[in-house]
Design a protein around this motif. Structure first.
Motif, mmCIF file in Angstrom:
data_model
loop_
_atom_site.group_PDB
_atom_site.id
_atom_site.type_symbol
_atom_site.label_atom_id
_atom_site.label_comp_id
_atom_site.label_asym_id
_atom_site.label_seq_id
_atom_site.Cartn_x
_atom_site.Cartn_y
_atom_site.Cartn_z
ATOM 1 N N MET A 4 47.273 34.550 30.910
ATOM 2 C CA MET A 4 46.197 35.420 30.456
ATOM 3 C C MET A 4 44.876 34.810 30.895
ATOM 4 O O MET A 4 44.786 33.611 31.159
ATOM 5 C CB MET A 4 46.219 35.567 28.924
ATOM 6 N N SER A 5 43.854 35.649 30.946
ATOM 7 C CA SER A 5 42.511 35.122 31.177
ATOM 8 C C SER A 5 42.038 34.450 29.888
ATOM 9 O O SER A 5 42.678 34.550 28.838
ATOM 10 C CB SER A 5 41.554 36.258 31.550
ATOM 11 N N GLU A 6 40.914 33.762 29.955
ATOM 12 C CA GLU A 6 40.413 33.070 28.772
ATOM 13 C C GLU A 6 39.967 34.037 27.687
ATOM 14 O O GLU A 6 39.792 33.647 26.536
ATOM 15 C CB GLU A 6 39.270 32.127 29.160
ATOM 16 N N SER A 7 39.797 35.305 28.041
ATOM 17 C CA SER A 7 39.475 36.340 27.047
ATOM 18 C C SER A 7 40.731 37.054 26.563
ATOM 19 O O SER A 7 40.650 38.127 25.983
ATOM 20 C CB SER A 7 38.481 37.344 27.629
ATOM 21 N N TYR A 8 41.909 36.471 26.833
ATOM 22 C CA TYR A 8 43.202 36.988 26.391
ATOM 23 C C TYR A 8 43.546 38.342 27.002
ATOM 24 O O TYR A 8 44.142 39.193 26.358
ATOM 25 C CB TYR A 8 43.271 37.066 24.855
ATOM 26 N N SER A 9 43.189 38.527 28.242
ATOM 27 C CA SER A 9 43.618 39.706 28.987
ATOM 28 C C SER A 9 44.859 39.323 29.778
ATOM 29 O O SER A 9 44.826 38.376 30.560
ATOM 30 C CB SER A 9 42.508 40.170 29.933
ATOM 31 N N PRO A 10 46.005 40.018 29.594
ATOM 32 C CA PRO A 10 47.254 39.581 30.225
ATOM 33 C C PRO A 10 47.219 39.697 31.745
ATOM 34 O O PRO A 10 46.662 40.643 32.299
ATOM 35 C CB PRO A 10 48.314 40.533 29.642
ATOM 36 N N GLN A 11 47.812 38.713 32.423
ATOM 37 C CA GLN A 11 48.109 38.814 33.840
ATOM 38 C C GLN A 11 49.524 39.393 33.977
ATOM 39 O O GLN A 11 50.278 39.471 33.000
ATOM 40 C CB GLN A 11 48.054 37.435 34.510
ATOM 41 N N SER A 12 49.891 39.797 35.195
ATOM 42 C CA SER A 12 51.247 40.319 35.395
ATOM 43 C C SER A 12 52.293 39.259 35.076
ATOM 44 O O SER A 12 53.396 39.570 34.616
ATOM 45 C CB SER A 12 51.411 40.818 36.830
#
Length: 872
Positions: A557-565
């Motif tokens: 995830m990004s540091e803002s908790y947005s999921p990666q694939s």
């Protein structure tokens, strides 16, 4: 931080600014009058002091005042004038008069720069950015960009984008900070500092982490802000899945407004799809792209795992709040164990409070984690260093806790006791030092000291995880930590695991470091390594830690908790592999296919991929098979008349599952016991065995198929087997007369399994290979003789032969000539040579001759070919 800014109406009118005003009409009038960007070209010096108007020199104890900063009229990016800093070492700084910026816009900042005798060799660094201040001129948040390489000619800097100004922003200021060591001739030139407004796009859902539940439609809104009133805009959007396949696209044109522009959309057919979706939008004005945004929306691929054994963990490092999102991410993954850095950085004994504890992690460790059953491995990477003037301590700087045990041991021990007392309910183990660095002798001695402390103070912390390769750190409760870098190939990983004999082995698996690389490739490498670890470390690997959950350049995830694939690929693998039992790998004629087969609960599944090529693959593995991608989506399976299934397979792993785990376990139990066959005339023994793993009585009908012209005896047989009973079948066979020697030959076992209750049957094929070995060695040599070609044929009978034998050799030449020679009664271990002359045979040099040798008694043929080259 507070800075006093000189605000004069004359000065303030010179730089670019945008008012934040409650009156829409005043905004509209202003926007129509003022351009949406402004460049500082350092071409105004009304007081003739050789310093740019509306800019100020930084003062304070960290900024030295002996630098020469003035306008340079001999060089500039667009004109002849720029700002020049003659750098004398330390730190020099500039800042602009205040700018009042409208918060409805995003902003882009860049400038042009060149340098002389500056660079990394002098530790030089140029920090450029925008500081935001509240109404009391107190710093709220800086936005910065760093430059370490300085071009010798004018070059544009990278763009610094400021997506959102903080809510309480009252004014802003541009700044430059140059630091490092001087060369004696260090110079820096700056020109054309550009600040421009930009619209922004936000993609909004009503779901935490943008994750939708199974079966829900994926709905989202695109919000466009900061457009120019009356401007013509086009929003182009494309939606792709994790394999980069487009599943939706659209365009919308609209006029700019002071208000937000909203576009509500649904992903078509999303109720049937799992995994990750990339929504990529581009906003254009008059065919010029202003901004691009990619947001990830997702569906929960599976329900929450209920497995008791915790085989997977995460690296958290020093996570950032909101911690409820971190807990939600771990819950979604089905992972409850993680490594966490316990000490903040920098850490100070002076600032440490037993009441406050560790402020960044307090809410996570005390509030969020205990109620959800989460456990943490506390990582201690560094011995804290105190300020030199503190009277109590004299601390030698150390890189990590194993370098030197500090002289202030009482304070260090007290700190660990405080941590144990406060967070012992969620701390399950400790790790000393970083994953990627080995221990030295001093590290090991200090680690033993710390280990003794833990053993005395706790009864529940059974595990101490030392550095990898720590051969000398042993004892009860110590587990080895094997670090696997992203650069390690699968073959290297296999070799590394073969060397490690510890029964309790923890793995730290580093992810690829660049999320801008091909997403699918990152996922492929990760999934293959996890699958290999689960297959080879069935009894030795305690836990697989995945690095890392949140990181802008290396994370699920990004540091803002947005999921990666990769987040959802890991979720799929955890759901399938956690507590799964590895039972083997199927063999296929296509050697490019890799597979690892497991059983979990009431399912069997195989993770499979191709090593290099791509194309259709056929499998004979029973009925009711299901094929899934790494997001949990079903894939198309073609079922043929012979009960096989076919699908395209490439380097991206797929999951093939069966509702009959007993069937696959039975197939993998099949063995050929006499694998090596000799190329002899007589019939040879071969035996095969299979065990019934169905849990009930089954009838097994076999048809074993060797090459068509092989001689076999009783290749078809039938047997009833009870549960967990094994049957061994003996047969007689003879190698084919035309089979190549010392090569693997295919063996197909067509198997029909009929179950008694319920009445059910499965048709499968088991592929195995035998090696056929000859006790005869052949050879050919060619010599020039009397204008023609002399052909020497060699036959050697190996010592393994049981009796003498005679042979007829026939050499077929490229022109069709057949040369024959008789070899009589060659003894075991004896070699015989026959010479044959071929007139005019020199013309065949460079071509190929074929040799066929037939045993005088029987039907065996031995075939080989040889290039025609003269031997001397």
């Amino acid at each position: 931080m507070t800075r006093s800014l000189i605000v004069l109406s004359l000065i303030f009118s010179l730089p670019f600014y945008l008012f934040s005003d409650s009156s829409n009409q005043r905004k509209l009038d202003f926007l129509n009058e003022v351009k949406a960007k402004r460049e500082f070209n350092f071409d105004t010096d009304r007081d003739n002091n050789q310093f740019p108007d509306t800019w100020f020199f930084e003062k304070g104890e960290s900024f030295q005042q002996f630098h020469i900063v003035k306008l340079d009229s001999s060089t500039g990016y667009k004109d002849s004038q720029s700002l020049k800093i003659s750098f004398a070492g330390g730190k020099a700084g500039l800042y602009s008069a205040p700018l009042v910026l409208d918060k409805r816009f995003s902003y882009n900042l860049h400038f042009y720069v060149k340098g002389q005798h500056l660079g990394e060799e002098f530790d030089n660094s140029l920090i450029f950015g925008l500081n935001t201040y509240n109404e009391n001129n107190e710093l709220i948040q800086p936005f910065t960009q760093e430059l370490k390489v300085f071009p010798s000619d004018w070059q544009r800097s990278q763009n610094l984008r400021i997506e959102n100004l903080p809510a309480k922003t009252h004014s802003c200021s541009l700044f430059f900070h140059l630091k490092g060591r001087p060369s004696g001739r260090s110079r820096l030139w700056i020109d054309s500092v550009n600040i421009s407004t930009s619209p922004r796009i936000k993609i909004i859902t009503k779901k935490e982490l943008n994750i939708f539940n199974i079966g829900e439609e994926i709905e989202y809104e695109q919000v466009i802000e900061g457009t120019e009133v009356g401007g013509s805009y086009t929003l182009t959007t494309e939606v792709k899945d994790f394999m980069n396949q487009t599943i939706d696209s659209y365009q919308e044109k609209f006029k700019g407004s002071l208000n937000q522009h909203l576009i509500a959309k649904k992903i078509a057919g999303s109720t049937e799809l799992n995994g990750l979706f990339y929504v990529k939008s581009a906003l254009k004005k008059e065919d010029k792209t202003l901004i691009e945004l990619e947001e990830m929306l997702a569906r929960n691929t599976t329900q929450e795992s209920k497995d008791d054994k915790r085989e997977f963990g995460l690296i958290l490092g020093r996570p950032k709040p909101p911690f409820n999102q971190l807990i939600q991410a771990m819950k979604t993954l089905g992972i409850k164990d993680s490594k966490i850095d316990l000490l903040p950085e920098p850490f100070s004994f002076i600032a440490y409070s037993t009441e406050e504890g560790l402020p960044e992690l307090k809410d996570l460790l005390l509030k969020e984690a205990p109620d959800n059953g989460y456990q943490f491995t506390g990582t201690i990477n560094q011995i804290p260093v105190e300020a030199g003037e503190h009277e109590k301590f004299s601390v030698t700087k150390a890189k990590h806790c194993c370098d030197t045990f500090p002289t202030h041991q009482n304070e260090w021990v007290q700190t660990l006791e405080d941590i144990i007392f406060k967070y012992g309910n969620v701390l399950s183990s400790w790790q000393l030092g970083e994953d990627s660095k080995p221990l030295n002798n001093q590290n090991i001695n200090d680690s033993k000291t710390i280990q003794e402390f833990f053993n005395k103070k706790t009864s529940w912390m059974k595990t101490l995880i030392p550095y990898p390769w720590a051969k000398d750190l042993k004892g009860e409760g110590i587990e080895k930590n094997l670090y696997i870098p992203a650069s390690m190939s699968l073959e290297e990983l296999k070799a590394e695991l073969n060397q490690e004999k510890d029964r309790l082995l923890n793995i730290t698996l580093q992810l690829d470091s660049n999320t801008e690389a091909d997403r699918v490739t990152i996922i492929e490498n990760m999934v293959k390594k996890i699958t290999l670890l689960k297959s080879t470390g069935q009894k030795r690997i305690n836990k697989i830690f995945i690095d890392r959950l949140t990181h802008e350049s290396r994370g699920l995830m990004s540091e803002s908790y947005s999921p990666q694939s990769s987040f959802f690929a890991i979720k799929t693998m955890v759901q399938w592999l956690q507590n799964a039992q590895f039972i083997g790998s199927f063999q296929y004629p296509d050697k490019d296919i890799q597979n690892y087969t497991f059983i979990k609960d009431q399912n069997a599944f195989s993770v499979l991929w191709r090593k290099s090529s791509q194309g259709p693959a056929n499998f004979y593995l029973g009925r009711n098979l299901q094929l899934l991608d790494l997001m949990g989506n079903p894939k198309k399976l073609e079922i043929k008349k012979d009960f096989s299934v076919s699908f395209n397979l490439n380097s991206t792993p797929l999951i093939l599952s069966s509702p009959y785990p007993g069937l696959w376990k039975t197939i993998l139990s099949y063995q050929l016991h006499e694998k090596d066959l000799k190329a002899a005339v007589k019939m040879q023994k071969q035996s095969a065995s299979i065990m019934n793993h169905f849990g009930q009585l089954g009838k097994f009908d076999f048809r074993i198929s060797y090459p068509q012209d092989w001689l076999t005896e009783k290749s078809i047989f039938s047997q009833e087997l009870k549960n967990n009973m094994s049957e061994k079948h003996e047969m007689q066979l003879s190698p084919s007369a035309l089979s190549p020697l010392d090569n693997a030959i295919p063996v197909w076992t067509e198997l029909k399994i009929s179950l008694m209750r319920p009445k059910n049957s499965h048709s499968v094929k088991i592929y195995r290979e035998d090696m056929i070995n000859s006790d005869v060695e052949l050879g050919m040599n060619f010599f020039e003789a009397e204008g023609g070609l002399q052909v020497n044929i060699h036959i050697k009978l190996k010592d393994t032969a049981t009796k003498p034998s005679s042979f007829i050799a026939s050499a077929l030449m490229p022109g069709g000539e057949a040369l024959e020679a008789l070899f009589k009664s060659i003894e075991p271990g004896e070699k015989s040579i026959q010479s044959i002359y071929l007139p005019g045979g020199k013309k065949y040099i460079g071509q190929t001759a074929n040799l066929t040798v037939k045993e005088n008694v029987g039907t065996r043929y031995i075939n080989s070919s040889y290039p025609i080259q003269l031997a001397y």
